[in-house]
Design an enzyme around this catalytic site. Structure first.
Site, short mmCIF file in Angstrom:
data_model
loop_
_atom_site.label_atom_id
_atom_site.label_comp_id
_atom_site.label_asym_id
_atom_site.label_seq_id
_atom_site.Cartn_x
_atom_site.Cartn_y
_atom_site.Cartn_z
N LYS A 49 0.84 -1.20 0.00
CA LYS A 49 0.00 0.00 0.00
C LYS A 49 0.88 1.26 0.00
CE LYS A 49 -3.85 -2.40 2.30
NZ LYS A 49 -4.63 -2.54 3.56
N TYR A 58 -11.92 -2.73 -3.67
CA TYR A 58 -12.49 -2.92 -2.33
C TYR A 58 -14.02 -2.94 -2.35
CZ TYR A 58 -8.06 -2.68 0.24
OH TYR A 58 -6.83 -2.95 0.76
N ARG A 84 -1.20 -14.60 3.92
CA ARG A 84 -1.91 -13.86 4.98
C ARG A 84 -1.19 -14.04 6.33
NH1 ARG A 84 -6.60 -10.70 3.92
NH2 ARG A 84 -7.66 -11.61 5.72
N ASN A 123 -1.87 -0.03 7.29
CA ASN A 123 -1.31 -1.35 7.62
C ASN A 123 -0.46 -1.96 6.51
OD1 ASN A 123 -3.41 -2.03 5.95
ND2 ASN A 123 -4.44 -3.40 7.38
N HIS A 136 -1.62 -5.49 1.49
CA HIS A 136 -2.86 -6.25 1.27
C HIS A 136 -2.50 -7.63 0.72
CE1 HIS A 136 -6.64 -7.58 -0.60
NE2 HIS A 136 -5.92 -7.81 -1.69
N GLU A 140 -8.82 -10.58 -8.15
CA GLU A 140 -7.90 -9.44 -7.99
C GLU A 140 -6.78 -9.48 -9.02
OE1 GLU A 140 -8.90 -9.04 -3.21
OE2 GLU A 140 -6.87 -9.62 -3.80
P1 RTP Z 1 -6.58 -6.22 3.06
O1 RTP Z 1 -7.85 -6.54 2.28
O2 RTP Z 1 -6.09 -4.81 2.87
O3 RTP Z 1 -5.53 -7.27 2.92
O4 RTP Z 1 -6.98 -6.28 4.58
P2 RTP Z 1 -7.74 -7.41 5.34
O5 RTP Z 1 -8.31 -8.45 4.42
O6 RTP Z 1 -6.79 -7.87 6.41
O7 RTP Z 1 -8.91 -6.58 6.00
P3 RTP Z 1 -10.33 -6.11 5.44
O8 RTP Z 1 -11.33 -6.33 6.52
O9 RTP Z 1 -10.59 -6.66 4.07
O10 RTP Z 1 -10.11 -4.55 5.32
C1 RTP Z 1 -9.44 -3.99 4.24
C2 RTP Z 1 -8.61 -2.84 4.70
O11 RTP Z 1 -9.45 -1.81 5.19
C3 RTP Z 1 -8.77 -1.09 6.20
N1 RTP Z 1 -9.58 -1.11 7.41
N2 RTP Z 1 -9.77 -0.05 8.14
N3 RTP Z 1 -10.66 1.73 10.13
C4 RTP Z 1 -11.00 0.46 10.20
O12 RTP Z 1 -11.65 0.03 11.11
C5 RTP Z 1 -10.55 -0.43 9.15
N4 RTP Z 1 -10.84 -1.70 9.05
C6 RTP Z 1 -10.23 -2.14 7.94
C7 RTP Z 1 -7.43 -1.75 6.41
O13 RTP Z 1 -6.47 -1.06 5.61
C8 RTP Z 1 -7.67 -3.14 5.86
O14 RTP Z 1 -6.46 -3.73 5.47
#
Ligand code: RTP
Length: 147
Positions: free
Chosen positions: A9, A49, A85, A112, A115, A126
């Site tokens: 990112k 997203y 992951r 973070n 991704h 994707e």
């Molecule tokens: P990613 O898709 O980026 O790998 O992350 P992930 O599966 O671990 O998490 P996901 O729930 O899909 O969320 C995607 C990205 O959204 C941001 N996020 N912000 N502010 C918040 O509460 C929040 N929750 C999620 C994070 O950048 C997360 O990686």
């Protein structure tokens, strides 16, 4: 072999973590099949997203992803989606174990660093979205030393 989509990112790029992140996947034994530094626009980030469009953090997330260039990658290997992951760590860096990328290099959930696809099916979608031109077809000569 399985493939996953990994994106460094904008914060990861700006903080100089590209080499470190690529190195972790390479040293594990995974094979790099696609790699590019790109800046995406709002509609592309929203498409990536799309599943999170109803979340309260969606607008901020899209703003974050378009804030600078990202590194888009395809990595290949046995169980690479799940293991990728694990290498990345939990979504919230405060819950990510030391030794994971987010555990070592991030503090805030909104910054973070990286991704990784969450399933083989999302990886397929994707990779098609980010690499419509296709990806490299090659096999590392180290293959028989890894498997
Ligand atoms: P990613 O898709 O980026 O790998 O992350 P992930 O599966 O671990 O998490 P996901 O729930 O899909 O969320 C995607 C990205 O959204 C941001 N996020 N912000 N502010 C918040 O509460 C929040 N929750 C999620 C994070 O950048 C997360 O990686």
């Amino acid at each position: 072999m399985e493939q996953t989509f990994i994106m460094i990112k904008p914060d990861g790029v700006q903080r100089g973590l590209i080499g470190e992140i690529i190195s972790r996947f390479e040293k594990k034994g995974f094979t790099l099949k696609g790699l590019k530094l790109v800046s995406v626009d709002q509609s592309f980030a929203e498409k990536h997203y799309a599943d999170l469009s109803a979340k309260p953090f969606f607008a901020g997330l899209v703003e974050y992803i378009v804030s600078g260039p990202v590194v888009a990658m395809v990595w290949d290997g046995k169980d690479v989606v799940k293991t990728g992951r694990t290498i990345i760590g939990a979504t919230n860096p405060s819950a990510s174990a030391p030794g994971t990328i987010r555990g070592d290099y991030a503090i805030d959930i909104g910054r973070n660093v990286i991704h990784g696809s969450d399933s083989v099916e999302s990886a397929r979608k994707e990779i098609a979205l980010w690499f419509p031109e296709g990806i490299a077809e090659w096999q590392s000569s180290l293959h028989s030393w890894i498997y």
